[in-house]
Write a protein that holds these residues in place. Sequence first.
Motif, short mmCIF file in Angstrom:
data_model
loop_
_atom_site.label_atom_id
_atom_site.label_comp_id
_atom_site.label_asym_id
_atom_site.label_seq_id
_atom_site.Cartn_x
_atom_site.Cartn_y
_atom_site.Cartn_z
N SER A 87 0.83 -1.21 0.00
CA SER A 87 0.00 0.00 0.00
C SER A 87 0.86 1.25 0.00
O SER A 87 1.89 1.31 0.67
N GLY A 88 0.39 2.27 -0.74
CA GLY A 88 1.06 3.56 -0.74
C GLY A 88 0.54 4.48 0.33
O GLY A 88 1.04 5.61 0.48
N GLY A 89 -0.48 4.03 1.10
CA GLY A 89 -1.00 4.85 2.18
C GLY A 89 -2.41 5.32 1.95
O GLY A 89 -3.14 4.80 1.09
N GLY A 90 -2.81 6.31 2.72
CA GLY A 90 -4.18 6.82 2.64
C GLY A 90 -4.54 7.57 3.89
O GLY A 90 -3.72 8.31 4.45
N SER A 91 -5.74 7.35 4.38
CA SER A 91 -6.28 8.09 5.51
C SER A 91 -5.81 7.52 6.85
O SER A 91 -5.96 6.33 7.11
N ALA A 92 -5.27 8.40 7.71
CA ALA A 92 -4.89 7.98 9.05
C ALA A 92 -6.12 7.60 9.86
O ALA A 92 -6.10 6.65 10.66
N GLU A 93 -7.22 8.32 9.64
CA GLU A 93 -8.46 8.03 10.36
C GLU A 93 -8.99 6.64 9.98
O GLU A 93 -9.45 5.88 10.83
N ALA A 94 -8.93 6.33 8.68
CA ALA A 94 -9.37 5.01 8.23
C ALA A 94 -8.46 3.92 8.78
O ALA A 94 -8.93 2.83 9.17
N THR A 95 -7.18 4.18 8.83
CA THR A 95 -6.23 3.22 9.38
C THR A 95 -6.53 2.95 10.85
O THR A 95 -6.45 1.80 11.31
N ASP A 96 -6.88 3.99 11.57
CA ASP A 96 -7.26 3.84 12.97
C ASP A 96 -8.45 2.89 13.10
O ASP A 96 -8.47 2.00 13.96
N ALA A 97 -9.45 3.07 12.24
CA ALA A 97 -10.65 2.22 12.27
C ALA A 97 -10.30 0.77 11.91
O ALA A 97 -10.83 -0.18 12.51
N ILE A 98 -9.40 0.60 10.94
CA ILE A 98 -8.99 -0.75 10.51
C ILE A 98 -8.28 -1.48 11.64
O ILE A 98 -8.56 -2.65 11.92
N VAL A 99 -7.36 -0.78 12.30
CA VAL A 99 -6.63 -1.41 13.41
C VAL A 99 -7.59 -1.77 14.54
O VAL A 99 -7.51 -2.87 15.11
N SER A 100 -8.51 -0.88 14.85
CA SER A 100 -9.49 -1.16 15.90
C SER A 100 -10.30 -2.41 15.57
O SER A 100 -10.51 -3.28 16.44
N TYR A 101 -10.72 -2.53 14.33
CA TYR A 101 -11.52 -3.70 13.91
C TYR A 101 -10.70 -4.99 13.99
O TYR A 101 -11.14 -5.98 14.58
N LEU A 102 -9.52 -4.98 13.40
CA LEU A 102 -8.71 -6.20 13.36
C LEU A 102 -8.29 -6.64 14.76
O LEU A 102 -8.23 -7.84 15.06
N ARG A 103 -8.00 -5.68 15.63
CA ARG A 103 -7.55 -6.03 16.97
C ARG A 103 -8.68 -6.58 17.84
O ARG A 103 -8.42 -7.24 18.85
N GLN A 104 -9.91 -6.33 17.47
CA GLN A 104 -11.04 -6.95 18.17
C GLN A 104 -11.27 -8.38 17.68
O GLN A 104 -11.96 -9.16 18.35
N LYS A 105 -10.69 -8.71 16.53
CA LYS A 105 -10.85 -10.04 15.94
C LYS A 105 -9.67 -10.97 16.22
O LYS A 105 -9.84 -12.18 16.30
N PHE A 106 -8.48 -10.40 16.32
CA PHE A 106 -7.27 -11.23 16.42
C PHE A 106 -6.38 -10.75 17.56
O PHE A 106 -6.16 -9.55 17.72
N LYS A 107 -5.82 -11.71 18.31
CA LYS A 107 -4.94 -11.38 19.42
C LYS A 107 -3.50 -11.16 18.96
O LYS A 107 -2.74 -10.41 19.58
#
Length: 315
Positions: A87-107
């Motif tokens: 990835s070349g990057g994008g929105s920091a806000e979207a990245t924050d949401a992605i990390v929040s989602y994945l971390r609720q799914k995987f330890k």
Amino acid sequence: MPTWGQILGEIRHEIQKGNQQAFDSVRNKYLKALSDFTGRNTIIYATRWTSGDAPPNLVSLTDEDIHALMETVAGLNGDTLDLIIHSGGGSAEATDAIVSYLRQKFKNIRIIVPQAAMSAGTMLACSADIIVMGKQSSIGPIDPQFILQTAVGIQAIPAHAIIEQFKKAQDDCRDNPKNLNSWLPMLSQYGPALLVRCQDQIDFGKELVENWLNAYMFKDEGSDVPKRIAEYLSNHGNFKTHGKHINIEKAREIGLKIEPLEEDQDFQDKVLSAFHSTMHAFSSTNTAKIVANQNGNCYLKQFNVGMPSNIQQRR
């Protein structure tokens, strides 16, 4: 390991046999082989950003990627994940949401960078328990960029550069008030609120990375390393250009926990086969983004020149 050309030949052979989903089936085969080898869930998030021919909004990390990840997380069992990023990057806000989602799914999340994860892609990598990089891999600075309409067209301008330009103008005009007229045409492009937005975005990205490093990669260590890493990556002065590539040696030098891709030849072969089979879709089709897992769940974003983009989800 099959080479880039051999994987392309495999895809072409499948097409000649009448397989209309050849790019998907070959990619799925290699993703499953990687997952079977590691015993971990595997998702690849890749875009054609290095080609430079797709609209930026289609190859950026955006809030829409939550839908892609929901599609590819569906049906996965277990609490470990290997996330392959290109990835070349994008929105920091979207990245924050992605990390929040994945971390609720995987330890436990291991992020693999087979070629490059830049800007917000680097931020995402910093949310991992460990990052895997090869000798050819790169991450990059996380200093925010603003897309602005200027007198010479639309430009991506570093937030740090905007702040520094204002400071330079202030100093110059204080010492030589007559120079104000020279600065006005340049500064009037920005607007008074932009300085505040620049500093807010710099602080936001830096705080996200520091918090993720403390929570995952350096969990329970009580170290000041996360703070130093976040400050280094967010400081435009360390790089001069937002596109600066940081290789595995430099990534380790600044304190990140990096596992070399070459440490296990079988693992390296399977990672690169999954990556190369994914990248062939970008060079041979109008696909702009692929998010897929080892079970065949896939979210594709495609584009046509002069026409609206379309989204295809496959399971």
